[in-house]
Motif scaffolding. Structure first.
Motif, PDB file in Angstrom:
ATOM      1  N   LYS A   7      -2.143 -12.316  57.674  1.00 30.13           N
ATOM      2  CA  LYS A   7      -1.827 -10.883  57.696  1.00 30.13           C
ATOM      3  C   LYS A   7      -2.112 -10.248  56.342  1.00 30.13           C
ATOM      4  O   LYS A   7      -2.620  -9.126  56.250  1.00 30.13           O
ATOM      5  CB  LYS A   7      -0.347 -10.705  58.072  1.00 30.13           C
ATOM      6  N   LYS A   9      -4.380 -11.297  54.136  1.00 38.84           N
ATOM      7  CA  LYS A   9      -5.828 -11.199  53.962  1.00 38.84           C
ATOM      8  C   LYS A   9      -6.399  -9.992  54.696  1.00 38.84           C
ATOM      9  O   LYS A   9      -7.269  -9.279  54.188  1.00 38.84           O
ATOM     10  CB  LYS A   9      -6.509 -12.486  54.452  1.00 38.84           C
ATOM     11  N   VAL A  10      -5.905  -9.756  55.914  1.00 37.66           N
ATOM     12  CA  VAL A  10      -6.347  -8.583  56.681  1.00 37.66           C
ATOM     13  C   VAL A  10      -5.972  -7.304  55.953  1.00 37.66           C
ATOM     14  O   VAL A  10      -6.758  -6.356  55.862  1.00 37.66           O
ATOM     15  CB  VAL A  10      -5.742  -8.617  58.106  1.00 37.66           C
ATOM     16  N   SER A  11      -4.767  -7.287  55.385  1.00 32.87           N
ATOM     17  CA  SER A  11      -4.301  -6.114  54.651  1.00 32.87           C
ATOM     18  C   SER A  11      -5.154  -5.875  53.406  1.00 32.87           C
ATOM     19  O   SER A  11      -5.547  -4.741  53.106  1.00 32.87           O
ATOM     20  CB  SER A  11      -2.835  -6.303  54.250  1.00 32.87           C
ATOM     21  N   ASP A  12      -5.477  -6.965  52.665  1.00 34.46           N
ATOM     22  CA  ASP A  12      -6.317  -6.844  51.474  1.00 34.46           C
ATOM     23  C   ASP A  12      -7.713  -6.335  51.836  1.00 34.46           C
ATOM     24  O   ASP A  12      -8.288  -5.498  51.135  1.00 34.46           O
ATOM     25  CB  ASP A  12      -6.430  -8.200  50.759  1.00 34.46           C
ATOM     26  N   ARG A  13      -8.263  -6.849  52.950  1.00 35.47           N
ATOM     27  CA  ARG A  13      -9.586  -6.423  53.389  1.00 35.47           C
ATOM     28  C   ARG A  13      -9.573  -4.941  53.765  1.00 35.47           C
ATOM     29  O   ARG A  13     -10.492  -4.194  53.437  1.00 35.47           O
ATOM     30  CB  ARG A  13     -10.032  -7.278  54.581  1.00 35.47           C
ATOM     31  N   THR A  14      -8.512  -4.498  54.442  1.00 34.60           N
ATOM     32  CA  THR A  14      -8.392  -3.085  54.837  1.00 34.60           C
ATOM     33  C   THR A  14      -8.337  -2.180  53.610  1.00 34.60           C
ATOM     34  O   THR A  14      -8.987  -1.132  53.556  1.00 34.60           O
ATOM     35  CB  THR A  14      -7.129  -2.877  55.699  1.00 34.60           C
ATOM     36  N   ILE A  15      -7.579  -2.610  52.607  1.00 36.50           N
ATOM     37  CA  ILE A  15      -7.461  -1.819  51.375  1.00 36.50           C
ATOM     38  C   ILE A  15      -8.809  -1.755  50.661  1.00 36.50           C
ATOM     39  O   ILE A  15      -9.228  -0.696  50.172  1.00 36.50           O
ATOM     40  CB  ILE A  15      -6.375  -2.410  50.450  1.00 36.50           C
ATOM     41  N   ILE A  17     -11.837  -2.028  51.986  1.00 34.56           N
ATOM     42  CA  ILE A  17     -12.732  -1.150  52.748  1.00 34.56           C
ATOM     43  C   ILE A  17     -12.375   0.314  52.515  1.00 34.56           C
ATOM     44  O   ILE A  17     -13.247   1.170  52.335  1.00 34.56           O
ATOM     45  CB  ILE A  17     -12.686  -1.511  54.252  1.00 34.56           C
ATOM     46  N   ALA A  18     -11.086   0.615  52.497  1.00 37.30           N
ATOM     47  CA  ALA A  18     -10.644   1.994  52.257  1.00 37.30           C
ATOM     48  C   ALA A  18     -11.058   2.471  50.868  1.00 37.30           C
ATOM     49  O   ALA A  18     -11.507   3.610  50.695  1.00 37.30           O
ATOM     50  CB  ALA A  18      -9.132   2.095  52.425  1.00 37.30           C
TER      51      ALA A  18
END
Length: 200
Positions: A7, A9-15, A17-18
């Motif tokens: 979870k 890693k997904v959050s870090d990737r989302t940040i 990309i943003a």
């Protein structure tokens, strides 16, 4: 891998990309801001920006005004840049042709683009240019000298502007900024030819 780590890693990737989207959006806005701001200023005369017109004034007043000419370079552009004449006294509404002179003083081609303004700033709405070199990319070869014309008139409505009562002198100022040299046409044509070489 635990659910918590996944979870995160997904959050870090989302940040990430943003942040990238925000960065590229800001770069795009920066490029769009210059032409949009220039368009706004030319329409409104805001910030001493002059008006661009296609025809000359059909009214000439029996009232004189002096227009002074200023020239600057910025950002390390290696040009000598100056007006051919420092000022002209003319009738309001009369169309005048003046020239600026630019010379590349280094041993390599260089490119520049001019911005401009008028002082006092309120006079920008009444200063009409029929022909000018502003916002045009200009390339000068080593030692090349170029005369650039400006055709303009002062709108007779200036005499009705309460904020300009008593103003007898306007200054037109140009500043040339360096820009990247354009890619050679032959190189671009070759690149396009190579791009299409694999297509049937």
């Amino acid at each position: 891998m635990s659910a918590a780590v996944q979870k995160r890693k997904v959050s870090d990737r989302t940040i990430a990309i943003a942040c990238l989207a925000f960065f590229f959006g800001m770069v795009g806005m920066a490029f769009a801001a210059v032409p949009l701001y220039a368009m706004f200023c030319q329409v409104t005369g805001y910030g001493g920006t002059t008006q661009r017109v296609d025809q000359m004034s059909d009214t000439i007043l029996d009232k004189k005004i002096t227009v002074r000419f200023d020239a600057n370079t910025s950002g390390g552009l290696p040009w000598s840049f100056e007006p051919v004449q420092r000022e002209v006294t003319m009738n309001i509404g009369e169309t005048k042709l003046i020239k600026y002179d630019a010379r590349n003083i280094v041993e390599r081609p260089t490119a520049g683009r001019a911005s401009f303004n008028v002082t006092p700033q309120a006079a920008g709405a009444y200063f009409n240019k029929v022909e000018c070199f502003c916002f045009t990319d200009t390339v000068l070869q080593p030692g090349e000298d170029l005369e650039m014309p400006v055709v303009f008139f002062v709108d007779p409505d200036i005499v009705n502007a309460p904020e300009l009562k008593g103003v007898n002198t306007i200054t037109l100022s140009y500043t040339f900024f360096p820009i990247p040299m354009p890619a050679p046409v032959a190189a671009n044509a070759g690149a396009k030819k190579n791009d299409n070489s694999g297509q049937l």
